[in-house]
Design a protein around this motif. Structure first.
Motif, PDB file in Angstrom:
ATOM      1  N   GLN A 130    -118.087 -58.357 -28.624  1.00 50.41           N
ATOM      2  CA  GLN A 130    -117.637 -57.666 -29.823  1.00 50.41           C
ATOM      3  C   GLN A 130    -118.122 -58.399 -31.077  1.00 50.41           C
ATOM      4  OE1 GLN A 130    -116.258 -54.568 -29.347  1.00 50.41           O
ATOM      5  NE2 GLN A 130    -116.919 -55.271 -27.311  1.00 50.41           N
ATOM      6  N   THR A 167    -110.298 -40.356 -27.056  1.00 53.59           N
ATOM      7  CA  THR A 167    -110.173 -41.801 -26.909  1.00 53.59           C
ATOM      8  C   THR A 167    -109.019 -42.291 -27.774  1.00 53.59           C
ATOM      9  OG1 THR A 167    -111.732 -42.249 -28.705  1.00 53.59           O
ATOM     10  CG2 THR A 167    -112.636 -42.108 -26.472  1.00 53.59           C
ATOM     11  N   THR A 168    -108.486 -43.428 -27.405  1.00 54.31           N
ATOM     12  CA  THR A 168    -107.421 -44.041 -28.194  1.00 54.31           C
ATOM     13  C   THR A 168    -107.476 -45.546 -28.024  1.00 54.31           C
ATOM     14  OG1 THR A 168    -105.031 -44.052 -28.624  1.00 54.31           O
ATOM     15  CG2 THR A 168    -105.717 -43.916 -26.342  1.00 54.31           C
ATOM     16  N   LEU A 169    -107.046 -46.280 -29.038  1.00 55.50           N
ATOM     17  CA  LEU A 169    -106.998 -47.731 -28.959  1.00 55.50           C
ATOM     18  C   LEU A 169    -105.670 -48.171 -28.359  1.00 55.50           C
ATOM     19  CD1 LEU A 169    -108.487 -48.796 -32.419  1.00 55.50           C
ATOM     20  CD2 LEU A 169    -109.609 -48.914 -30.197  1.00 55.50           C
ATOM     21  N   LYS A 185    -106.744 -53.777 -30.905  1.00 52.99           N
ATOM     22  CA  LYS A 185    -107.371 -53.030 -31.995  1.00 52.99           C
ATOM     23  C   LYS A 185    -108.496 -53.842 -32.626  1.00 52.99           C
ATOM     24  CE  LYS A 185    -103.243 -50.327 -33.110  1.00 52.99           C
ATOM     25  NZ  LYS A 185    -102.211 -50.028 -34.129  1.00 52.99           N
ATOM     26  N   ASN A 199    -111.431 -53.518 -30.468  1.00 52.04           N
ATOM     27  CA  ASN A 199    -111.765 -52.120 -30.185  1.00 52.04           C
ATOM     28  C   ASN A 199    -111.621 -51.793 -28.698  1.00 52.04           C
ATOM     29  OD1 ASN A 199    -112.592 -49.553 -31.154  1.00 52.04           O
ATOM     30  ND2 ASN A 199    -114.662 -49.902 -30.387  1.00 52.04           N
ATOM     31  N   TYR A 200    -110.530 -52.256 -28.096  1.00 48.51           N
ATOM     32  CA  TYR A 200    -110.296 -51.997 -26.670  1.00 48.51           C
ATOM     33  C   TYR A 200    -109.787 -50.565 -26.515  1.00 48.51           C
ATOM     34  CZ  TYR A 200    -109.313 -53.053 -21.807  1.00 48.51           C
ATOM     35  OH  TYR A 200    -109.331 -53.063 -20.432  1.00 48.51           O
ATOM     36  N   THR A 201    -110.625 -49.717 -25.962  1.00 47.39           N
ATOM     37  CA  THR A 201    -110.415 -48.274 -25.990  1.00 47.39           C
ATOM     38  C   THR A 201    -110.002 -47.718 -24.634  1.00 47.39           C
ATOM     39  OG1 THR A 201    -112.149 -48.154 -27.682  1.00 47.39           O
ATOM     40  CG2 THR A 201    -111.485 -46.082 -26.657  1.00 47.39           C
TER      41      THR A 201
END
Length: 234
Positions: free
Chosen positions: A45, A201-203, A210, A213-215
């Protein structure tokens, strides 16, 4: 339901109370196997890479020694890994205290829900659960799909998914939904091959998640069925 491959003969059956510890142990081992992949994902990341570079520069300024700075940076990375592992273990413990705390009550005793295991000899080598979706009364949610590492690549996960599909059809649901994380690329490939399509998608609702960006990827499989049987039965 009985299935077989060239090396493994197994059957898929409804969960029994005697499977309790085997199911929980299989879940824990499966999630822990993803930890190294999580570490690699985090290190890739941009915000983490930038933090590493900034940290190294600050250490160089403070210590004026490249060797000492690299050693201190390595220590920081080790501490970061320990922090990440503590978060991962927290996730495991949260799930063990949710639907996996009382599997019978969560699935077997809930209308429109069911839990299955894949059994080879006397060993539980795979699991999958299904329960009505919280977001739609016409959708079934596929949950806890897991296959023991030694038995993957033999079509067991696909058979477990088909078991859920058949249950959904017989129960009158119109669709099947699920969520899988960004690091679970093999699972995503399986779902797409089975006909699932990405719907959103959602975090993960955690500050660090967050930050990196772990989705969670949300998929849905469309079924054509009659009205919900489990809701209309009196």
């Amino acid at each position: 339901m009985a299935s077989s491959s060239s090396t493994v003969n197994y059957r898929i059956r409804v969960y029994q109370d005697s499977d309790y510890q085997s199911v929980r142990d299989l879940y824990v081992s499966g999630v822990r196997q993803h930890f190294s992949r999580v570490c690699c994902y985090v290190l890739k990341q941009p915000v983490i890479q930038a933090s590493v570079v900034v940290s190294l520069c600050l250490l160089l300024v403070l210590s004026r020694s490249l060797l000492l700075s690299l050693c201190m940076l390595a220590l920081l990375l080790v501490l970061g890994r320990l922090f990440l592992k503590s978060l991962w273990n927290l996730l495991i413990n949260q799930n063990l205290r949710s639907d996996l705390l009382d599997i019978g009550a969560s699935y077997s005793k809930q209308p429109g829900a069911r839990f299955w295991v894949a059994q080879w000899d006397d060993a539980v080598i795979g699991t999958v659960g299904a329960a009505p979706s919280d977001n739609s009364s016409t959708d079934l949610e596929l949950k806890r799909l897991n296959v023991h590492q030694e038995y993957r690549g033999r079509g067991i996960a696909k058979d477990l998914c088909h078991t859920v599909h058949e249950f959904a059809r017989l129960s009158g649901f119109t669709g099947i939904v699920l969520g899988t994380s960004v690091i679970q690329t093999e699972a995503q490939q399986l779902y797409r091959k089975l006909g699932y399509r990405l719907v959103g998608t959602t975090l993960v609702p955690h500050a660090f998640a967050k930050l990196i960006n772990y989705t969670i990827y949300k998929y849905r499989y469309q079924l054509t069925t009659s009205p919900l049987l489990w809701q209309t039965e009196e």
